[in-house]
Design an enzyme around this catalytic site. Structure first.
Site, PDB file in Angstrom:
ATOM      1  N   THR A  65      -1.827  33.783  62.782  1.00 50.82           N
ATOM      2  CA  THR A  65      -2.329  33.543  64.137  1.00 50.82           C
ATOM      3  C   THR A  65      -3.738  32.962  64.093  1.00 50.82           C
ATOM      4  O   THR A  65      -4.047  31.992  64.791  1.00 50.82           O
ATOM      5  CB  THR A  65      -2.371  34.873  64.928  1.00 50.82           C
ATOM      6  N   TYR A 116       7.740  37.357  72.621  1.00 47.44           N
ATOM      7  CA  TYR A 116       8.289  36.845  73.872  1.00 47.44           C
ATOM      8  C   TYR A 116       9.678  37.406  74.194  1.00 47.44           C
ATOM      9  O   TYR A 116       9.952  37.773  75.320  1.00 47.44           O
ATOM     10  CB  TYR A 116       8.315  35.295  73.861  1.00 47.44           C
ATOM     11  N   TYR A 173       4.529  42.383  60.267  1.00 49.65           N
ATOM     12  CA  TYR A 173       3.310  42.255  61.070  1.00 49.65           C
ATOM     13  C   TYR A 173       3.615  42.677  62.501  1.00 49.65           C
ATOM     14  O   TYR A 173       4.311  41.970  63.224  1.00 49.65           O
ATOM     15  CB  TYR A 173       2.804  40.808  60.998  1.00 49.65           C
ATOM     16  N   ARG A 210       0.036  40.729  71.167  1.00 54.45           N
ATOM     17  CA  ARG A 210       0.412  39.313  71.201  1.00 54.45           C
ATOM     18  C   ARG A 210       1.921  39.113  71.399  1.00 54.45           C
ATOM     19  O   ARG A 210       2.337  38.091  71.915  1.00 54.45           O
ATOM     20  CB  ARG A 210      -0.015  38.613  69.895  1.00 54.45           C
ATOM     21  N   LYS A 249       1.339  44.904  58.128  1.00 52.67           N
ATOM     22  CA  LYS A 249       0.060  44.705  58.795  1.00 52.67           C
ATOM     23  C   LYS A 249       0.254  45.268  60.204  1.00 52.67           C
ATOM     24  O   LYS A 249       0.954  44.696  61.034  1.00 52.67           O
ATOM     25  CB  LYS A 249      -0.319  43.221  58.856  1.00 52.67           C
ATOM     26  N   ILE A 304      -5.966  43.342  56.597  1.00 53.12           N
ATOM     27  CA  ILE A 304      -5.937  41.883  56.698  1.00 53.12           C
ATOM     28  C   ILE A 304      -6.849  41.563  57.871  1.00 53.12           C
ATOM     29  O   ILE A 304      -6.537  41.866  59.019  1.00 53.12           O
ATOM     30  CB  ILE A 304      -4.513  41.331  56.889  1.00 53.12           C
TER      31      ILE A 304
END
Length: 292
Positions: free
Chosen positions: A47, A110, A136, A141, A165, A207
């Site tokens: 990202t 989404y 992740y 997000r 992550k 990270i």
């Protein structure tokens, strides 16, 4: 625990020139700045690297530049994820992963799958991926949280799923993961502000976004945490605390690119729909760096 991913990984930016083309010289300098100052591994095209706005060709060129600059010094992780499982599988199959130590695969965004949907998505990826996978989870997000039970189920069922992550900014979820994870599964903080606490509770590291702007201090903080030296580690955490807040105040990676501009490592150009940090925020960042 997978020692390759112990300590500080940095989610590298993709620097752009003022004409929005990739600035490969700046990218080389950023890679060297980070490795020379002690970060343990590099995360590419995530990202923070604005991968959503990079063409396939640009991604290849970014990977090549970072690989050349790294020259085998530290492990590398490549972001390959999405909300079309078949397309993710196709990208894994068609990408040369020979120089990579793992992929970082984001939870589908989404679409808001169920927990079973998350499981089946990563099961399908695990079955085709020739290298290790770091999951992740970033519900801020993606719009949907992958619960700790789903992560633990994946960790237990697939040998090549070696870590997560976790970036839910949720302390209780971190602690559930740390309590219930298989022995060799890495819990990696994706929240810069919580990273030290996660490490002190048994996490493998971070990270990080801010880590690439202050690689020496941030990676030392995480190493101190891994060694249980919490007093010295928190001294560094408190020094960095304000700037961690600043870089996420408006948008990531506009904030960290503001840091790099102040450090003369790259321009603060981002691609739409992102816009650069406001002058007000850039002044705060410059003021922090001047005092730091």
């Amino acid at each position: 625990m997978n020692n390759k991913f112990l300590g500080t990984g940095v989610a590298l930016v993709t620097p752009f020139k003022s004409d929005f083309s990739v600035d490969h010289d700046a990218l080389t300098n950023i890679v060297n700045f980070n490795i020379d100052n002690g970060v343990e591994y590099l995360v590419i095209c995530g990202t923070t690297g604005e991968s959503a706005t990079l063409t396939k060709q640009e991604k290849k060129e970014v990977v090549a530049t970072i690989s050349t600059a790294n020259n085998g010094r530290v492990p590398m992780v490549l972001g390959i994820g999405g909300n079309n499982t078949a397309a993710v599988i196709e990208e894994i199959k068609s990408t040369d992963l020979s120089s990579m130590d793992a992929i970082l695969s984001v939870c589908p965004y989404y679409s808001k799958p169920t927990q079973e949907g998350f499981y089946q998505h990563f099961k399908a990826i695990s079955e085709v991926c020739p290298i290790d996978i770091i999951l992740y989870n970033v519900p801020g997000r993606t719009a949907k949280n992958m619960e700790s039970a789903t992560t633990i189920r994946l960790a237990s069922d697939f040998d090549n799923i070696v870590g997560i992550k976790e970036a839910g900014n949720n302390v209780s979820q971190y602690l559930e993961l740390l309590k219930n994870k298989p022995d060799n599964f890495a819990i990696i903080s994706g929240d810069d502000d919580l990273a030290l606490g996660v490490v002190l509770a048994g996490g493998s590291g971070v990270i990080s976004v801010i880590g690439q702007g202050f690689p020496k201090e941030f990676s030392e903080m995480i190493r101190l945490g891994l060694n249980g030296d919490n007093k010295a580690a928190y001294d560094l955490h408190f020094r960095l605390m304000d700037v961690i807040g600043y870089i996420f105040e408006e948008n990531n990676p506009a904030g960290i690119k503001g840091v790099f501009e102040a450090l003369n490592l790259c321009q603060d150009t981002v691609r739409l729909p992102l816009v650069p940090a406001s002058n007000e925020l850039k002044d705060k960042i410059k003021g922090f760096i001047a005092k730091f």
